[in-house]
Design a protein around this motif. Structure first.
Motif, PDB file in Angstrom:
ATOM      1  N   CYS A 140      45.681  26.631  20.664  1.00 18.55           N
ATOM      2  CA  CYS A 140      45.255  25.339  21.201  1.00 18.55           C
ATOM      3  C   CYS A 140      45.683  24.246  20.220  1.00 18.55           C
ATOM      4  CB  CYS A 140      43.754  25.304  21.418  1.00 18.55           C
ATOM      5  SG  CYS A 140      42.766  25.416  19.917  1.00 18.55           S
TER       6      CYS A 140
ATOM      7  N   SER B  30      36.701  14.506  22.426  1.00 16.97           N
ATOM      8  CA  SER B  30      36.495  14.081  23.807  1.00 16.97           C
ATOM      9  C   SER B  30      37.474  12.987  24.233  1.00 16.97           C
ATOM     10  CB  SER B  30      35.062  13.605  24.005  1.00 16.97           C
ATOM     11  OG  SER B  30      34.797  12.485  23.190  1.00 16.97           O
TER      12      SER B  30
ATOM     13  N   ASN C 113      33.104  20.842  21.638  1.00 10.29           N
ATOM     14  CA  ASN C 113      34.482  20.857  21.104  1.00 10.29           C
ATOM     15  C   ASN C 113      35.183  22.178  21.427  1.00 10.29           C
ATOM     16  OD1 ASN C 113      33.919  18.369  19.969  1.00 10.29           O
ATOM     17  ND2 ASN C 113      34.892  18.854  18.017  1.00 10.29           N
ATOM     18  N   THR C 114      35.072  22.587  22.684  1.00  9.96           N
ATOM     19  CA  THR C 114      35.605  23.880  23.086  1.00  9.96           C
ATOM     20  C   THR C 114      36.631  23.724  24.194  1.00  9.96           C
ATOM     21  OG1 THR C 114      33.557  24.975  22.496  1.00  9.96           O
ATOM     22  CG2 THR C 114      34.997  26.136  24.006  1.00  9.96           C
ATOM     23  N   LEU C 115      37.677  24.505  24.080  1.00  4.18           N
ATOM     24  CA  LEU C 115      38.750  24.533  25.064  1.00  4.18           C
ATOM     25  C   LEU C 115      38.911  25.980  25.523  1.00  4.18           C
ATOM     26  CD1 LEU C 115      40.876  22.396  26.099  1.00  4.18           C
ATOM     27  CD2 LEU C 115      42.457  23.448  24.498  1.00  4.18           C
TER      28      LEU C 115
ATOM     29  N   ASN D 257      33.344  19.148  26.147  1.00  9.34           N
ATOM     30  CA  ASN D 257      33.390  18.165  25.063  1.00  9.34           C
ATOM     31  C   ASN D 257      32.188  18.246  24.125  1.00  9.34           C
ATOM     32  OD1 ASN D 257      35.854  17.153  25.922  1.00  9.34           O
ATOM     33  ND2 ASN D 257      34.923  15.547  27.174  1.00  9.34           N
TER      34      ASN D 257
ATOM     35  N   ARG E  56      37.551  22.313  29.485  1.00  6.32           N
ATOM     36  CA  ARG E  56      37.057  21.846  28.195  1.00  6.32           C
ATOM     37  C   ARG E  56      35.574  21.547  28.300  1.00  6.32           C
ATOM     38  NH1 ARG E  56      40.471  16.781  26.797  1.00  6.32           N
ATOM     39  NH2 ARG E  56      39.065  16.731  24.971  1.00  6.32           N
TER      40      ARG E  56
END
Length: 116
Positions: free
Chosen positions: A96, A31, A77-79, A74, A72
């Motif tokens: 990524c 984050s 923890n994903t984009l 946070n 994203r």
């Protein structure tokens, strides 16, 4: 050890859309870091195609602006990268990593193939 795991992508015709996602494992400071999506086309160097700051500000190079959208989550923890109005030249492996400097070892990437 931080692990980058990309998924999604696929094969489409020009003008269609795809999504690629990335889960970043064991990255406690996700984050607090700017992240980005990179792509590597066949025979070319890897290039940054989208970035997002820790606060959610986004940046795109002109060749994908208004077509790609990075986001994203946070808490997970994903984009994610949404790719719209795809062109043949968008074909490549999408990765990524931190941005604008990729700090961690690359994942396996997500293949995007666009036929004209």
């Amino acid at each position: 050890q931080v692990q980058l795991v990309e998924s999604g992508g696929g094969s489409v015709e020009a003008g269609e859309s795809l999504r690629v996602s990335c889960v970043i494992d064991n990255f406690e400071s996700f984050s607090a870091r700017a992240m980005g999506w990179y792509r590597q086309a066949p025979g070319k160097q890897r290039e940054l195609v989208a970035s997002i700051s820790k606060d959610g500000s986004t940046n795109y190079p002109d060749f994908v602006k208004d077509r790609f959208t990075i986001s994203r989550e946070n808490a997970r923890n994903t984009l994610t990268l949404n790719l719209n109005s795809l062109k043949f030249e968008d074909t490549g492996l999408y990765y990524c990593n931190t941005a604008p400097v990729p700090f961690y070892s690359w994942g396996q990437g997500a293949q995007v193939t666009v036929s004209s």
